[in-house]
Design a protein around this motif. Sequence first.
Motif, short mmCIF file in Angstrom:
data_model
loop_
_atom_site.label_atom_id
_atom_site.label_comp_id
_atom_site.label_asym_id
_atom_site.label_seq_id
_atom_site.Cartn_x
_atom_site.Cartn_y
_atom_site.Cartn_z
N ASN A 3 0.86 -0.89 -0.06
CA ASN A 3 0.04 -0.04 0.00
C ASN A 3 0.94 1.42 0.11
OD1 ASN A 3 -2.46 -1.52 0.21
ND2 ASN A 3 -2.68 -1.47 2.36
N SER A 4 1.96 1.29 0.74
CA SER A 4 2.81 2.41 0.88
C SER A 4 3.68 2.73 -0.59
CB SER A 4 3.89 2.14 1.91
OG SER A 4 3.36 2.02 3.19
N GLU A 5 4.03 1.52 -1.13
CA GLU A 5 4.51 1.76 -2.41
C GLU A 5 3.60 2.37 -3.30
OE1 GLU A 5 8.22 -1.74 -2.35
OE2 GLU A 5 6.02 -2.26 -2.66
N SER A 9 3.86 5.79 -5.55
CA SER A 9 3.75 5.98 -6.89
C SER A 9 2.93 6.81 -7.48
CB SER A 9 3.44 4.47 -7.50
OG SER A 9 3.47 4.73 -8.99
N ARG A 10 1.62 6.93 -6.87
CA ARG A 10 0.55 7.86 -7.40
C ARG A 10 1.13 9.39 -6.80
NH1 ARG A 10 -4.98 6.00 -4.74
NH2 ARG A 10 -5.65 7.69 -6.00
N LEU A 11 1.52 9.46 -5.77
CA LEU A 11 1.89 10.92 -5.36
C LEU A 11 3.04 11.39 -6.15
CD1 LEU A 11 1.89 10.56 -1.35
CD2 LEU A 11 0.73 12.29 -2.65
N GLN A 12 4.33 10.52 -6.43
CA GLN A 12 5.24 10.99 -7.14
C GLN A 12 4.93 11.10 -8.59
OE1 GLN A 12 6.87 9.25 -9.98
NE2 GLN A 12 8.55 10.31 -9.92
N TRP A 32 8.15 10.27 0.17
CA TRP A 32 8.05 9.13 1.48
C TRP A 32 7.40 9.74 2.84
CZ3 TRP A 32 7.10 4.57 0.54
CH2 TRP A 32 7.44 3.76 -0.51
N ILE A 33 7.75 10.68 3.26
CA ILE A 33 7.54 11.29 4.61
C ILE A 33 5.94 11.76 4.43
CG2 ILE A 33 7.41 13.38 6.10
CD1 ILE A 33 10.48 13.71 5.36
N VAL A 34 5.40 12.28 3.02
CA VAL A 34 3.87 12.04 3.41
C VAL A 34 3.35 11.04 3.16
CG1 VAL A 34 2.11 13.02 1.47
CG2 VAL A 34 4.36 14.32 1.60
N ILE A 37 2.91 9.95 6.67
CA ILE A 37 1.93 10.85 7.68
C ILE A 37 0.69 10.24 7.22
CG2 ILE A 37 0.78 12.94 7.67
CD1 ILE A 37 3.53 14.24 7.34
N LEU A 38 0.33 9.86 5.63
CA LEU A 38 -1.18 9.45 5.51
C LEU A 38 -1.28 7.92 6.12
CD1 LEU A 38 -0.90 10.69 1.69
CD2 LEU A 38 -2.67 11.44 3.47
N GLN A 39 -0.37 7.12 5.80
CA GLN A 39 -0.44 5.69 6.43
C GLN A 39 -0.67 5.77 8.00
OE1 GLN A 39 -1.44 4.06 3.80
NE2 GLN A 39 0.03 2.60 3.61
#
Length: 318
Positions: A3-5, A9-12, A32-34, A37-39
């Motif tokens: 889920n993090s990856e 990918s979507r944010l990037q 990755w910090i964002v 925070i979201l997770q």
Amino acid sequence: MSNSEELYSRLQGTLSTLVKVRNIAELKNWIWIVVGILQSESVALSKIATYIPGETQAESRVTKIRRWLMNFHVDVWSFYKPVLEHALKDWQNEIANIILDGVMVGGGRWQILRLSLAHGQRAIPLAWLVVPGTGIPQVEKLEEMLTRTAEFLRSRVKTVNFLADRGFRDCDWAKLCLKLGWHYDIRTANNTFVTLRDGRYRRIDELGLQPGQRYYFQDVLFTQDIQLCANLSVLWTDGDAKHAPELLAIVSDQRACRTRLREYSVRMDAEQSFRDDKSGGFDMADTHLLHAERLERLLLALAIAKLWCHELGEQGSF
């Protein structure tokens, strides 16, 4: 893909097209910090680190986050401005209701002062500043931030309404709004002295309003030494199971009427968004960062997280 990856990918895919960086690692670490925070739904570095991939120990991942927060090449406005431009690209005909609020963090060591754009019942971060100490901030501390925001919004929205609570009741805030070309609706203290057009001089809470009533006063002189001439809308709130009815007094440069009260209610509707930051969701009040610049960069990551959550609810991406 975890889920993090997938989230990374979507944010990037969005941020890499908007933000130009000196070093691509600055962008990757920010994203990755964002993600963290979201997770984790927290700004605690140890919790963020849990969602950053790598073979290293959690302590090493926290150190990696700290290095990014310490990086003086990460200029907050340069990173955030293009993202905000993209988010507001269709706002040219919209009235922007912007809200100023503050929150104490670090055990009272720092005060975060934030300017947000109300949208629905949420607040989109516009700008923020970390200042030391407690108490009501002086307008001089925030004038640069508000001026920069005014310049940014000038060609992107139809008009601006500035909304603030009693913590920003000093008349200088109203004067600055007029200087910036903004309208304002600012809640003032009920013990403020006013002079009405008919010559009556008394405190707002001595004007004789009874529960259930609302009055509108034009061309009111405010404070004992007459620092401001503006309009005053006053009513008793209904109250509910958790809150007793209270007197609400709104000062505005525009005609006092029911519309001013509706405008100010936008700020009250956005309270949930502020609670999310403080303790209800992202635990901002519990951050242990000791340097203002690092805290402002952490707020940059939080701003993207909030913008992502908001836009995800609106249309799936920003």
